[in-house]
Design an enzyme around this catalytic site. Structure first.
Site, PDB file in Angstrom:
ATOM      1  N   ARG A  62     -20.077  38.788   1.250  1.00 19.11           N
ATOM      2  CA  ARG A  62     -19.247  37.571   1.321  1.00 19.11           C
ATOM      3  C   ARG A  62     -19.490  36.948   2.685  1.00 19.11           C
ATOM      4  O   ARG A  62     -19.236  37.555   3.719  1.00 19.11           O
ATOM      5  CB  ARG A  62     -17.763  37.919   1.166  1.00 19.11           C
ATOM      6  CG  ARG A  62     -16.850  36.765   1.547  1.00 19.11           C
ATOM      7  CD  ARG A  62     -15.408  36.986   1.162  1.00 19.11           C
ATOM      8  NE  ARG A  62     -15.235  36.843  -0.264  1.00 19.11           N
ATOM      9  CZ  ARG A  62     -14.041  36.708  -0.860  1.00 19.11           C
ATOM     10  NH1 ARG A  62     -12.938  36.700  -0.146  1.00 19.11           N
ATOM     11  NH2 ARG A  62     -13.958  36.572  -2.169  1.00 19.11           N
TER      12      ARG A  62
ATOM     13  N   HIS B 253     -19.106  31.101  -5.958  1.00 19.42           N
ATOM     14  CA  HIS B 253     -18.347  32.351  -6.128  1.00 19.42           C
ATOM     15  C   HIS B 253     -18.605  32.835  -7.569  1.00 19.42           C
ATOM     16  O   HIS B 253     -17.739  32.764  -8.429  1.00 19.42           O
ATOM     17  CB  HIS B 253     -16.863  32.066  -5.883  1.00 19.42           C
ATOM     18  CG  HIS B 253     -16.022  33.279  -5.656  1.00 19.42           C
ATOM     19  ND1 HIS B 253     -16.519  34.560  -5.641  1.00 19.42           N
ATOM     20  CD2 HIS B 253     -14.675  33.408  -5.442  1.00 19.42           C
ATOM     21  CE1 HIS B 253     -15.535  35.415  -5.416  1.00 19.42           C
ATOM     22  NE2 HIS B 253     -14.403  34.745  -5.300  1.00 19.42           N
TER      23      HIS B 253
ATOM     24  N   GLN C  59     -16.358  35.342  -9.528  1.00 16.16           N
ATOM     25  CA  GLN C  59     -15.114  34.690  -9.944  1.00 16.16           C
ATOM     26  C   GLN C  59     -15.350  33.861 -11.212  1.00 16.16           C
ATOM     27  O   GLN C  59     -14.576  33.940 -12.162  1.00 16.16           O
ATOM     28  CB  GLN C  59     -14.630  33.775  -8.797  1.00 16.16           C
ATOM     29  CG  GLN C  59     -13.304  33.108  -9.083  1.00 16.16           C
ATOM     30  CD  GLN C  59     -12.143  34.089  -9.009  1.00 16.16           C
ATOM     31  OE1 GLN C  59     -11.995  34.788  -8.025  1.00 16.16           O
ATOM     32  NE2 GLN C  59     -11.323  34.138 -10.041  1.00 16.16           N
TER      33      GLN C  59
ATOM     34  N   ASP D 184      -7.667  25.359  -7.208  1.00 11.75           N
ATOM     35  CA  ASP D 184      -7.940  26.291  -6.106  1.00 11.75           C
ATOM     36  C   ASP D 184      -7.324  25.676  -4.844  1.00 11.75           C
ATOM     37  O   ASP D 184      -6.897  24.509  -4.850  1.00 11.75           O
ATOM     38  CB  ASP D 184      -9.466  26.479  -5.961  1.00 11.75           C
ATOM     39  CG  ASP D 184      -9.848  27.521  -4.911  1.00 11.75           C
ATOM     40  OD1 ASP D 184      -8.963  28.283  -4.464  1.00 11.75           O
ATOM     41  OD2 ASP D 184     -11.036  27.573  -4.523  1.00 11.75           O
TER      42      ASP D 184
ATOM     43  N   CYS E 251      -7.990  31.072  -8.905  1.00 13.29           N
ATOM     44  CA  CYS E 251      -8.740  32.261  -8.472  1.00 13.29           C
ATOM     45  C   CYS E 251      -7.929  33.133  -7.528  1.00 13.29           C
ATOM     46  O   CYS E 251      -8.233  34.313  -7.383  1.00 13.29           O
ATOM     47  CB  CYS E 251     -10.038  31.821  -7.802  1.00 13.29           C
ATOM     48  SG  CYS E 251      -9.766  30.714  -6.422  1.00 13.29           S
TER      49      CYS E 251
ATOM     50  N   ARG F 205     -11.578  40.535 -12.694  1.00  7.77           N
ATOM     51  CA  ARG F 205     -12.601  40.673 -11.646  1.00  7.77           C
ATOM     52  C   ARG F 205     -13.162  42.090 -11.661  1.00  7.77           C
ATOM     53  O   ARG F 205     -14.360  42.310 -11.489  1.00  7.77           O
ATOM     54  CB  ARG F 205     -12.013  40.361 -10.257  1.00  7.77           C
ATOM     55  CG  ARG F 205     -11.618  38.904 -10.018  1.00  7.77           C
ATOM     56  CD  ARG F 205     -12.819  37.996  -9.880  1.00  7.77           C
ATOM     57  NE  ARG F 205     -13.736  38.432  -8.831  1.00  7.77           N
ATOM     58  CZ  ARG F 205     -13.561  38.213  -7.526  1.00  7.77           C
ATOM     59  NH1 ARG F 205     -12.509  37.536  -7.094  1.00  7.77           N
ATOM     60  NH2 ARG F 205     -14.448  38.636  -6.639  1.00  7.77           N
TER      61      ARG F 205
HETATM   62  N1   CP Z   1     -10.326  35.299  -5.670  1.00  5.74           N
HETATM   63  C1   CP Z   1     -10.832  36.003  -4.649  1.00  5.74           C
HETATM   64  O1   CP Z   1     -12.049  36.104  -4.451  1.00  5.74           O
HETATM   65  O2   CP Z   1      -9.890  36.615  -3.889  1.00  5.74           O
HETATM   66  P1   CP Z   1     -10.141  37.296  -2.458  1.00  5.74           P
HETATM   67  O3   CP Z   1     -10.537  36.209  -1.512  1.00  5.74           O
HETATM   68  O4   CP Z   1      -8.826  37.936  -2.091  1.00  5.74           O
HETATM   69  O5   CP Z   1     -11.227  38.309  -2.603  1.00  5.74           O
HETATM   70  N1  NVA Z   2     -12.274  28.288  -2.305  1.00 10.42           N
HETATM   71  C1  NVA Z   2     -11.650  29.484  -1.785  1.00 10.42           C
HETATM   72  C2  NVA Z   2     -11.776  30.606  -2.756  1.00 10.42           C
HETATM   73  C3  NVA Z   2     -11.111  31.886  -2.351  1.00 10.42           C
HETATM   74  C4  NVA Z   2     -11.318  32.994  -3.310  1.00 10.42           C
HETATM   75  C5  NVA Z   2     -12.278  29.834  -0.454  1.00 10.42           C
HETATM   76  O1  NVA Z   2     -13.494  29.767  -0.332  1.00 10.42           O
HETATM   77  O2  NVA Z   2     -11.534  30.153   0.474  1.00 10.42           O
END
Ligand code: CP
Ligand code: NVA
Length: 307
Positions: A101, A128, A131, A223, A263, A291
């Site tokens: 990530r 993502h 997701q 989101d 999400c 997930r």
């Molecule tokens: N939805 C999601 O990816 O959550 P986190 O950022 O907590 O991993």
């Molecule tokens: N769009 C959000 C998604 C988190 C899971 C971010 O990137 O922070």
């Protein structure tokens, strides 16, 4: 499947449906899979915070008989302490797969190219994909045939929106995206989705009108307005995005049995009203549960000895 899972764009519609079917079996028969990744190790590089992604990859590896090791942002300092490639060349000597990530999508692509072991994109500024896969699995659970469903995404044309568009393209799902002007999904991702969806029945409506987008929708998705890394824009965005809140009035403009999706993490009173988030129409915790199941399928496909 390719060595890495970096974008839903990279899998075929067949592989997309195969992953969903495999996920169904894993969810129904977890015991069957208890030793499938016995003694395998997944390295998890996190440059941003996480609850769901970290937990589901870690629990997923445990339940498949392997182990996951968490590397915090301070540990590796990707690109500062060492190059992406050098980090990868170390990790591939010790582990069987790498989950990452990070901010720049380019880092994930570079890592995938550099190493011999599978790399999984666990969120970048661009996408993502885990997701998106989990959400389409959830949508299929709730609504049945994905090719008959309409998904409305309301809010920021961000990483999550991009992966949902690519998933909708593979599934042949109708999708409408409502964003303020200037916050549309990236033109490159729209192009990729339209290409992928040319023969699946996919259609995409881009609009600035949230009500227009949710018309006839089976699912309404939103989101956060400011993603990780955009914290300094939070106040300015709150004003711009205010008309895009998913509230009971907006849900009333969708199909009467439309579900609400997010999400997570979510902010009640910002992108979603508490009355929607906490209502029986909300399937957000099913999405979070899924997930786990989808990522087990992805890891098995990439790391499993028999594919
Ligand atoms: N939805 C999601 O990816 O959550 P986190 O950022 O907590 O991993
Ligand atoms: N769009 C959000 C998604 C988190 C899971 C971010 O990137 O922070």
């Amino acid at each position: 499947m390719q060595k890495d899972f970096l974008s839903i764009h990279d899998i075929t519609p067949y592989e997309f449906h195969e992953l969903l079917d495999m996920t169904q079996d894993i969810k129904e028969n977890p015991d069957k899979y208890r030793k499938r990744l016995k003694d395998q190790v997944l390295a998890m590089i996190f440059e941003k915070p996480s609850l769901r992604t970290r937990m589901t990859f870690e629990v997923g590896m445990l339940e498949l008989g392997g182990k996951a090791i968490y590397l915090s942002p301070n540990e590796i300092q990707l690109g500062k302490r060492e190059t992406v490639e050098d980090v990868g060349h170390n990790l591939e000597r010790w582990v069987d797969g790498i989950m990452i990530r990070t901010f720049a999508h380019e880092n994930v692509v570079r890592l995938g190219k550099a190493v011999s072991v599978p790399v999984i994109n666990a969120l970048t500024d661009l996408s993502h994909p885990c997701q998106g896969m989990a959400d389409f699995f959830t949508l299929r659970e709730k609504k049945g045939g994905l090719s008959r469903a309409k998904l409305a995404y309301v809010g920021d044309g961000n990483n999550v929106c991009h992966s949902l568009m690519l998933a909708a393209a593979k599934a042949g799902t109708r999708m409408a995206v409502a964003t303020p002007k200037g916050y549309e999904p990236s033109a490159e991702m729209v192009k990729a989705a339209l290409e992928d969806g040319r023969e699946t029945g996919f259609s995409l409506q881009l609009t600035t009108d949230a009500r227009e987008a949710v018309k006839e929708a089976d699912a309404v998705y939103t989101d956060v307005w400011a993603s990780m890394g955009q914290e300094q824009e939070k106040e300015a965005r709150a004003k711009i995005f205010a008309p895009y809140q998913v509230n009971p009035a907006l849900m009333a403009a969708a199909k009467p049995d439309a579900v609400f999706m997010h999400c997570l993490p979510a902010h009640r009173g910002e992108e979603v009203a508490a009355a929607v988030f906490d209502s029986p129409r909300s399937v957000v915790f099913d999405q979070a549960e899924n997930r786990l199941h989808i990522q087990k399928a992805i890891m098995l496909k990439l790391m499993g000895k028999k594919g």
